[in-house]
Each structure stands twice: as structure tokens, then as C-alpha cells.
Design an enzyme around this catalytic site. Structure first.
Site, PDB file in Angstrom:
ATOM      1  N   PRO A  52       0.828  -1.204   0.000  1.00 17.68           N
ATOM      2  CA  PRO A  52       0.000   0.000   0.000  1.00 17.68           C
ATOM      3  C   PRO A  52       0.859   1.250   0.000  1.00 17.68           C
ATOM      4  O   PRO A  52       0.993   1.908   1.025  1.00 17.68           O
ATOM      5  CB  PRO A  52      -0.787  -0.121   1.298  1.00 17.68           C
ATOM      6  CG  PRO A  52       0.053  -0.973   2.183  1.00 17.68           C
ATOM      7  CD  PRO A  52       0.892  -1.838   1.309  1.00 17.68           C
ATOM      8  N   CYS A  53       1.425   1.565  -1.135  1.00 13.66           N
ATOM      9  CA  CYS A  53       2.327   2.724  -1.170  1.00 13.66           C
ATOM     10  C   CYS A  53       1.560   4.012  -0.935  1.00 13.66           C
ATOM     11  O   CYS A  53       2.159   5.039  -0.692  1.00 13.66           O
ATOM     12  CB  CYS A  53       3.078   2.771  -2.488  1.00 13.66           C
ATOM     13  SG  CYS A  53       2.333   1.846  -3.805  1.00 13.66           S
ATOM     14  N   HIS A  54       0.254   3.941  -1.002  1.00 15.14           N
ATOM     15  CA  HIS A  54      -0.518   5.153  -0.760  1.00 15.14           C
ATOM     16  C   HIS A  54      -0.457   5.550   0.703  1.00 15.14           C
ATOM     17  O   HIS A  54      -0.839   6.645   1.058  1.00 15.14           O
ATOM     18  CB  HIS A  54      -1.959   4.957  -1.213  1.00 15.14           C
ATOM     19  CG  HIS A  54      -2.632   3.787  -0.590  1.00 15.14           C
ATOM     20  ND1 HIS A  54      -2.513   2.509  -1.085  1.00 15.14           N
ATOM     21  CD2 HIS A  54      -3.426   3.702   0.495  1.00 15.14           C
ATOM     22  CE1 HIS A  54      -3.223   1.705  -0.319  1.00 15.14           C
ATOM     23  NE2 HIS A  54      -3.784   2.385   0.640  1.00 15.14           N
TER      24      HIS A  54
END
Length: 102
Positions: A52-54
DNA sequence: ATTAAGGCATGAA
DNA sequence: GTTCATGCCTTAA
């Protein structure tokens, strides 16, 4: 895949829902010297499902300019959907910054 | 707010 | 093997 990358990805995948982490923090947690490298690594991530790079943002809580997966808008969308509050287009770090225990 | 410089992993040439 | 460019960055001026 190198060890560093594994650590970066691992840690990123461990970020709890509703929390975020800065590149800097993530860098030092994963043993990388420069936060930039972390960004680079995350940019060429191949597994958005598990990564989840967000949930990884800049030091001041703002989002990355070139989010690799749908754009900055999408990122903000996802974050909000996860219950993260935005103020001035920035994440409320004081509230959502992930502090590791121990 | 904007600019400049720092510093390094990665990939292409 | 090495050199060069690039990047979801940070900090300081």
C-alpha cells in the site's frame, strides 16, 4: 530482489489501516540511507496488492507527485477511504503517523 | 513559498 | 565493470 527492497516492502505492507508513514521514517526503519531510495523502490513496486504505497507520504504529510498507481488523486481517495483525514491537501501526520511500538 | 544541494539505489548504455 | 540519468525525497537557505 535485494534485502533492502524486501525490508521496505515488508514494512510498507505492515502499515496498519488508517495510518501512514513518511519516506524518511520508512527509510530508517528499513535501513536505507536516503528516503529517495525508498521512493524509488516503491515506485517500481510490482505488488500493489500487498504494498500500500498510498500509505507512504512526504515528511510534511503531503502526497507524492508521481504516485505510480493511478495518480495522486487516487491515492488521496484511497487514504480518505481508509479513514485518514486530510488538511490542506495533507495528511494529518500528528494523528495518523504510524509509530512503531518497540 | 521557491530553489538548491545532498546523496544513493537502480537500470540502461 | 563503469558511467550517467532518474527518482513517490529531505533539509536548509
Amino acid at each position: 530482489m535485494t534485502d533492502k527492497q524486501k525490508r521496505v516492502y515488508k514494512i510498507t505492507s505492515l502499515i496498519p489501516l488508517g495510518f501512514v508513514l513518511t519516506y524518511k521514517k520508512l527509510a530508517q526503519l528499513s535501513g536505507v540511507k536516503n528516503p529517495r531510495v525508498v521512493g524509488n523502490i516503491l515506485h517500481k513496486n510490482t505488488d500493489p496488492q500487498n504494498i500500500p504505497c498510498h500509505r507512504v507520504v512526504h515528511s510534511d504529510g503531503s502526497l507524492a507527485k508521481n504516485y505510480a498507481f493511478g495518480g495522486i488523486k487516487k491515492q488521496e481517495e484511497k487514504l480518505e477511504k481508509e479513514g485518514i483525514e486530510f488538511v490542506n491537501g495533507k495528511v494529518k501526520l500528528s494523528k495518523h503517523l504510524w509509530k512503531i511500538k518497540n
